[in-house]
Scaffold this active site. Structure first.
Site, mmCIF file in Angstrom:
data_model
loop_
_atom_site.group_PDB
_atom_site.id
_atom_site.type_symbol
_atom_site.label_atom_id
_atom_site.label_comp_id
_atom_site.label_asym_id
_atom_site.label_seq_id
_atom_site.Cartn_x
_atom_site.Cartn_y
_atom_site.Cartn_z
ATOM 1 N N ARG A 421 0.832 -1.207 0.000
ATOM 2 C CA ARG A 421 0.000 0.000 0.000
ATOM 3 C C ARG A 421 0.862 1.250 0.000
ATOM 4 O O ARG A 421 0.585 2.204 -0.728
ATOM 5 C CB ARG A 421 -0.948 0.019 1.202
ATOM 6 C CG ARG A 421 -1.945 1.184 1.141
ATOM 7 C CD ARG A 421 -2.892 1.208 2.332
ATOM 8 N NE ARG A 421 -3.987 2.149 2.121
ATOM 9 C CZ ARG A 421 -3.932 3.448 2.401
ATOM 10 N NH1 ARG A 421 -2.829 3.979 2.914
ATOM 11 N NH2 ARG A 421 -4.968 4.232 2.181
ATOM 12 N N CYS A 422 1.916 1.270 0.814
ATOM 13 C CA CYS A 422 2.810 2.425 0.850
ATOM 14 C C CYS A 422 3.456 2.683 -0.513
ATOM 15 O O CYS A 422 3.733 3.826 -0.871
ATOM 16 C CB CYS A 422 3.918 2.199 1.881
ATOM 17 S SG CYS A 422 3.371 2.205 3.595
ATOM 18 N N LEU A 423 3.716 1.603 -1.262
ATOM 19 C CA LEU A 423 4.432 1.699 -2.526
ATOM 20 C C LEU A 423 3.568 2.197 -3.669
ATOM 21 O O LEU A 423 4.068 2.355 -4.792
ATOM 22 C CB LEU A 423 4.995 0.326 -2.912
ATOM 23 C CG LEU A 423 6.079 -0.266 -2.011
ATOM 24 C CD1 LEU A 423 6.291 -1.744 -2.353
ATOM 25 C CD2 LEU A 423 7.388 0.502 -2.156
#
Length: 432
Positions: A421-423
């Site tokens: 998700r962060c990526l």
């Protein structure tokens, strides 16, 4: 339900250099939930900015170790390959930035101005460097803005009458690198058909939003896109913002997002009619829980994967947009709480109860997999998520709960503390 991975190479990319192109300009850009079928996403393939990390600066640049860059690139290619195989259009930040600098002189001037700091370099050196960068080809300039530049790499000789230059070591940075560009979730996020440009909290990341801002302001793909929120004062980061469902937004407040940032976002979303309820969720201010999405993410329309240590303690202040909001002498906002997060979220979403999938049954496993971003999944559709393969217990529990898990390697990508998700910054999802 199964597991899936694409091994090696630049699966689905037009060439061997990682260029993803600018995609379909006619595709609708809008995001109303965490789990609607993903259509278009913004990623950043790791580059030379990661090669700037050393044991002397990795803490300052927010990495827990020195990543093996080639392996990180392979892992990222696997990630983007999984997305493309599922029909997702992948846009790469480096390509968009280079295209933006190529088509817009204003973007070039603004990008250089944001990177060359006369207060730190002195006006003489700053003016000379800016003049040089104005003539650099777009792709090279994009690389410099992302990967930085050292004093040894300055394009003019050491005899420049600059005290700053003479007093710095050659390996010191004239322009700081941005290794956290990898985590495209934080510098912008979409709510409905609008994009929100964030204000990042820590010095190592502040300039990331200036590059994202350039892309959304000047790239032809985003002409006509309106802003949902823009703040240069109160910190807010995209990893703290979860679109639980249409009109319902959760905002974590902790190490990176401030209460003022959360309140400003809520007001902005209410003003634009993009949300009716904002849940403000306090989280611990430490490295392990830097963002809300490090302790929970949505995996289906009614299901969330969550670190069990916070399941019963996580709470929320509920801010609700009342009828007549914004009308003189009319309604305004109501605020209540703190209340337990899960019931508050279910009520705001209009569902009976949230299904909760724990990150692990025993405390040690749960703590290990939370640290390794077991809760940080990216939904490609309701009940289909991408997750790091190393979090075996969490992935097993997701599968047992009927969630399809697409497993990817992340031993090097995770060194900056961020999962799938962060990526990723979704630009287009189907409504649910």
């Amino acid at each position: 339900m199964g597991a899936e991975a694409v091994q090696g190479g630049h699966a689905g990319e037009p060439d061997g250099n990682g260029r993803g192109g600018t995609g379909d300009p006619g595709r609708r850009l809008a995001v109303t939930s965490e789990v609607g079928t993903l259509r278009t996403v913004l990623l950043h393939r790791p580059g030379d900015e990661l090669r700037r990390l050393t044991p002397r600066n990795n803490d300052q640049l927010l990495f827990d170790g020195i990543p093996w860059v080639e392996r990180a690139q392979q892992e990222h290619d696997t990630f983007s390959g999984v997305l493309r195989k599922r029909g997702v259009e992948v846009l790469l930040l480096a390509d968009l930035l280079a295209d933006t600098l190529d088509v817009s002189g204003a973007a070039r001037i603004q990008g250089i101005s944001g990177a060359v700091d006369a207060r730190r370099l002195g006006h003489g050196l700053a003016d000379e460097l800016a003049a040089y960068l104005r003539g650099v080809p777009a792709r090279e300039l994009a690389d410099i803005l992302m990967a930085g530049m050292t004093f040894d790499e300055l394009p003019f000789g050491p005899n420049t009458p600059s005290l700053v230059r003479r007093m710095h070591h050659g390996g010191d940075f004239v322009i700081d690198p941005l290794p956290n560009l990898l985590f495209t979730r934080d510098s912008s996020f979409w709510v409905g058909p609008r994009v929100a440009i964030t204000a990042l909290a820590l010095p190592a990341r502040i300039r990331e939003t200036s590059l994202t801002d350039l892309i959304y302001a000047f790239h032809p793909r985003f002409l006509g896109v309106r802003r949902a929120y823009e703040s240069h004062t109160a910190p807010i980061e995209g990893g703290d913002v979860l679109l639980l469902g249409p009109g319902v937004v959760a905002v974590g407040v902790g190490e990176r997002t401030s209460p003022a940032g959360a309140e400003a976002l809520a007001r902005s979303l209410f003003d634009d009619g993009l949300a009716h309820t904002v849940l403000v969720v306090p989280i611990a201010q430490n490295r392990a829980t830097m963002h809300l999405d490090t302790v929970c993410t949505m995996v289906d329309t009614d299901a969330i994967v969550m670190y069990p240590a916070v399941r019963d303690s996580l709470c929320a202040f509920t801010i609700h947009r009342e009828d007549g909001y914004g009308v003189r002498d009319g309604g305004g906002v109501s605020m209540r709480g703190p209340d337990p997060f899960l019931p508050a979220a279910a009520e705001a979403m209009g569902i009976g109860k949230m299904r909760v999938i724990d990150t692990g049954l025993d405390g040690v496993t749960a703590e290990r997999e939370q640290w390794d971003d077991g809760n940080n999944t990216l939904a490609l559709a309701p009940g289909v998520v991408v997750a790091y393969e190393r979090n075996e217990m969490t992935n097993s529990r997701l599968t047992d709960a009927g969630i399809e898990v697409l497993r990817i390697p992340g031993s090097e990508l995770g060194s900056g503390r961020g999962g799938p998700r962060c990526l990723s910054c979704p630009l287009s999802r189907d409504d649910v």
